[in-house]
Design a protein around this motif. Sequence first.
Motif, short mmCIF file in Angstrom:
data_model
loop_
_atom_site.label_atom_id
_atom_site.label_comp_id
_atom_site.label_asym_id
_atom_site.label_seq_id
_atom_site.Cartn_x
_atom_site.Cartn_y
_atom_site.Cartn_z
N MET A 7 -77.18 80.50 -0.74
CA MET A 7 -75.67 80.66 -1.05
C MET A 7 -74.87 80.90 0.16
O MET A 7 -73.96 80.44 0.44
N LEU A 8 -75.44 81.79 1.13
CA LEU A 8 -74.79 82.08 2.45
C LEU A 8 -74.78 80.73 3.40
O LEU A 8 -73.86 80.57 4.15
N CYS A 9 -75.63 79.90 3.05
CA CYS A 9 -75.55 78.62 3.78
C CYS A 9 -74.82 77.37 3.04
O CYS A 9 -74.97 76.21 3.18
N GLU A 10 -74.18 77.95 2.12
CA GLU A 10 -73.14 77.08 1.30
C GLU A 10 -73.76 76.02 0.34
O GLU A 10 -73.20 75.06 -0.08
N CYS A 11 -74.90 76.48 -0.14
CA CYS A 11 -75.72 75.78 -1.26
C CYS A 11 -74.97 76.13 -2.68
O CYS A 11 -75.02 77.29 -2.83
N ASP A 49 -86.52 81.84 10.61
CA ASP A 49 -85.29 81.18 11.17
C ASP A 49 -85.24 79.58 11.20
O ASP A 49 -84.20 79.11 11.63
N GLU A 50 -86.11 79.11 10.38
CA GLU A 50 -85.90 77.50 10.07
C GLU A 50 -85.26 77.44 8.79
O GLU A 50 -84.60 76.13 8.37
N LEU A 51 -85.20 78.27 8.08
CA LEU A 51 -84.53 78.29 6.75
C LEU A 51 -83.24 77.96 6.66
O LEU A 51 -82.65 77.12 5.86
N ILE A 52 -82.34 78.42 7.55
CA ILE A 52 -80.77 78.15 7.88
C ILE A 52 -80.68 76.61 7.72
O ILE A 52 -79.77 76.15 7.14
N ALA A 53 -81.34 75.93 8.69
CA ALA A 53 -81.16 74.57 8.86
C ALA A 53 -81.53 73.87 7.67
O ALA A 53 -80.84 72.77 7.13
N ILE A 54 -82.44 74.22 6.78
CA ILE A 54 -83.14 73.45 5.58
C ILE A 54 -81.76 73.69 4.53
O ILE A 54 -81.73 72.84 3.92
N PHE A 55 -81.64 75.07 4.44
CA PHE A 55 -80.62 75.37 3.20
C PHE A 55 -79.25 74.74 3.58
O PHE A 55 -78.42 74.07 2.58
N SER A 56 -79.03 74.61 4.85
CA SER A 56 -77.50 74.04 5.13
C SER A 56 -77.49 72.52 5.11
O SER A 56 -76.52 72.02 4.96
N SER A 57 -78.95 72.13 5.04
CA SER A 57 -78.78 70.54 4.82
C SER A 57 -78.92 70.32 3.18
O SER A 57 -78.79 68.89 2.99
#
Length: 145
Positions: free
Chosen positions: A66-70, A37-45
């Motif tokens: 990629m779902l987090c727009e990387c 659940d912490e991955l989203i914040a990391i990927f999104s940054s």
Amino acid sequence: MAPFFPDCEFTILGVNDPNIFPNLPANVKAVPSVKNDELIAIFSSQEFYLQLSMAEGFPNSICEAMLCECIPIGSDVFSIPEIIGDSGFVLKKRDIQLLKQLIEQALVSDEPSLMKKARTRIADNYTLEMRDTKLLQLCEKLIKN
């Protein structure tokens, strides 16, 4: 790559032993493994996600990023090029200079457009339902054979 791009920040995720990389450049941050659940914040940054595997089946992590727009940058192995499609960059062979050129190209790309394209590519082509269906079809095919 970090020394070639001193103005960029790099994050290596999953470094549970800080001694594994004793001489990291100042622009590289090593982060220990985190809960899902912490991955989203990391990927999104992050702006980019590098998946430079030598071999890889179906890498879920690149899809999650990629779902987090990387914007994806990945090796030309197994399903990585198919996953990336036209939403990022594929390293055609293991070569430092080619990777450097690819990152230079990525840094001057239309990042907002590629970020949206990366998310849309995964959302449209790799839904859980589609993956479940394909897995069941594969299992049925294997059972028949």
